[in-house]
Structures are given as structure tokens and as C-alpha cells.
Design a protein around this motif. Structure first.
Motif, PDB file in Angstrom:
ATOM      1  N   SER A   1       2.324 108.026 -16.846  1.00 19.33           N
ATOM      2  CA  SER A   1       2.379 109.315 -16.147  1.00 19.33           C
ATOM      3  C   SER A   1       2.590 109.109 -14.645  1.00 19.33           C
TER       4      SER A   1
ATOM      5  N   PRO B   1       7.345 115.791 -19.829  1.00 22.61           N
ATOM      6  CA  PRO B   1       6.319 114.738 -19.789  1.00 22.61           C
ATOM      7  C   PRO B   1       4.898 115.286 -19.635  1.00 22.61           C
TER       8      PRO B   1
ATOM      9  N   VAL C   1       3.857 115.647 -23.071  1.00 27.35           N
ATOM     10  CA  VAL C   1       3.666 114.351 -23.718  1.00 27.35           C
ATOM     11  C   VAL C   1       2.387 113.683 -23.217  1.00 27.35           C
ATOM     12  N   PHE C   2       2.239 113.559 -21.892  1.00 24.10           N
ATOM     13  CA  PHE C   2       1.093 112.844 -21.330  1.00 24.10           C
ATOM     14  C   PHE C   2      -0.164 113.707 -21.264  1.00 24.10           C
TER      15      PHE C   2
ATOM     16  N   GLY D   1      -0.754 115.425 -25.052  1.00 28.43           N
ATOM     17  CA  GLY D   1      -0.760 114.449 -26.141  1.00 28.43           C
ATOM     18  C   GLY D   1       0.252 114.715 -27.231  1.00 28.43           C
TER      19      GLY D   1
ATOM     20  N   GLU E   1       2.963 113.462 -28.488  1.00 24.39           N
ATOM     21  CA  GLU E   1       3.792 112.247 -28.504  1.00 24.39           C
ATOM     22  C   GLU E   1       5.134 112.476 -29.194  1.00 24.39           C
ATOM     23  N   GLY E   2       5.212 113.425 -30.098  1.00 26.04           N
ATOM     24  CA  GLY E   2       6.456 113.719 -30.798  1.00 26.04           C
ATOM     25  C   GLY E   2       7.568 114.190 -29.872  1.00 26.04           C
TER      26      GLY E   2
ATOM     27  N   ALA F   1       8.157 112.760 -26.921  1.00 25.95           N
ATOM     28  CA  ALA F   1       8.509 111.670 -26.006  1.00 25.95           C
ATOM     29  C   ALA F   1      10.005 111.360 -26.033  1.00 25.95           C
ATOM     30  N   ASP F   2      10.590 111.287 -27.226  1.00 29.54           N
ATOM     31  CA  ASP F   2      12.029 111.010 -27.316  1.00 29.54           C
ATOM     32  C   ASP F   2      12.848 112.147 -26.716  1.00 29.54           C
TER      33      ASP F   2
END
Length: 182
Positions: free
Chosen positions: A80, A130, A133-134, A137, A139-140, A142-143
Motif C-alpha cells: 500500500s 487499490p 484491495v488493500f 481486503g 484481493e479478487g 488485485a488483477d
């Protein structure tokens, strides 16, 4: 070279990398220098001190992160933090696209104004993904966050080159007889 061509070439240098001994031979600070030189040559209604200031901050951050031990330490500490270090880049892009959209709109060039405003929106999305994502949480995503950043770079280069010859994006002093081209 037209102002937006210089900016686009700077974005190309920033987007590409060729690592040798840990260093990027296509140094981002060189790309930022090209970007800032191009921005300085834009017509006055587009060039704003804030735009140049944020671009200078992005240049300084990219110079610090160009040194491999610094970049490695930032990424190792927390991803992050690396995202936060990229915020000046995204802030600059959003400001640049907004200013160019305004110049196009003022000139009555509606299609580029709409496209550039769309890039402002994409830049905000790239900056905020982000956080999900960060921070949340998710995470899916992130791409998607990484891919949208690459899409933004490609779109920026294509749009800047495409619109570089528009009257609202050219250096008026270079075209004038006896103009210095700054």
C-alpha cells in the motif's frame, strides 16, 4: 515535436522498463522530464502551476524509486505504500486530462473533450481500486487494479498522440512567425 507528443513520449518511457543490474534503463525520471517539457509548451489555458507542481512531485518520487534498494524497501514494507507513492502520477494524469478536456470543450471539439473526461474517470478508478484491495481486503480485485493501470497508460499514450495536432493542444509560440517555441 508538438507538446502532447513530448508528453506521450514521456509516458512511453515511464510505462516501459528494461532492467539491467536492478536499474531501469528507461528511467522514469527521464520520462517525467519529457512530460514536464511538453506540458510547459502547452497553451496557457491548459498549463496550470498546479499541473506542473504535481508533475514535479511525480518526477521526484520516481527519481527516488528508480534506485533499486529504495524501491525494494518500499515494496517490502507494504504494497500500500508503493500504491501511495504512485498517487502523484495518478493525480497528474487526472489534472492533465481534465485541463485538456476543458481546452477541447472551450474550442468546441466535443469528441476529444468527452474522451479526455472519460480518462479522468478512469484515472480516479485506477487510483481507488487499490483502496478496495488493500483497505477492504478484496484481493479478487488485485488483477483488475493492475490491469486498469496498464490500460490507463496505453489509453494516455494513444490519446495524447491522437490529439497532439489539435489547435487547443499546440504550442502557439512555435507556430507564430518569429516564435521562440519556448
Amino acid at each position: 515535436m508538438k507538446p502532447l507528443q513530448a508528453v506521450a513520449m514521456g509516458y512511453v518511457v515511464i510505462a516501459l522498463f528494461a532492467r539491467q543490474g536492478g536499474y531501469d534503463l528507461l528511467a522514469d525520471p527521464v520520462g517525467w522530464a519529457l512530460v514536464l517539457l511538453g506540458v510547459r509548451r502547452l497553451p496557457d489555458p491548459v498549463t496550470r502551476p498546479t499541473l506542473l507542481y504535481v508533475g514535479a512531485v511525480a518526477l521526484v518520487v520516481s527519481a527516488a524509486l528508480w534506485v533499486p534498494p529504495v524501491l525494494d524497501a518500499v515494496v517490502a514494507e507494504d504494497p500500500s505504500i508503493a500504491w501511495a507513492a504512485g498517487l502523484p502520477v495518478l493525480g497528474f494524469a487526472a489534472l492533465l486530462f481534465r485541463e485538456l478536456a476543458g481546452a477541447a470543450r472551450t474550442a468546441g471539439d466535443d469528441t476529444p473533450a468527452t474522451v479526455l473526461q472519460g480518462l479522468v474517470t478512469l484515472t480516479v478508478v485506477v487510483a481507488l481500486l487499490p483502496v478496495l484491495v488493500f483497505g477492504a481486503g478484496l484481493e479478487g480485485l488485485a488483477d483488475l487494479a493492475g490491469g486498469s493501470g496498464q490500460l490507463l497508460n496505453l489509453a494516455a499514450v494513444a490519446v495524447l498522440f491522437s490529439y497532439s495536432g489539435r489547435p487547443w493542444a499546440t504550442d502557439s509560440t512555435a507556430a507564430a512567425p518569429g516564435g521562440s517555441g519556448r
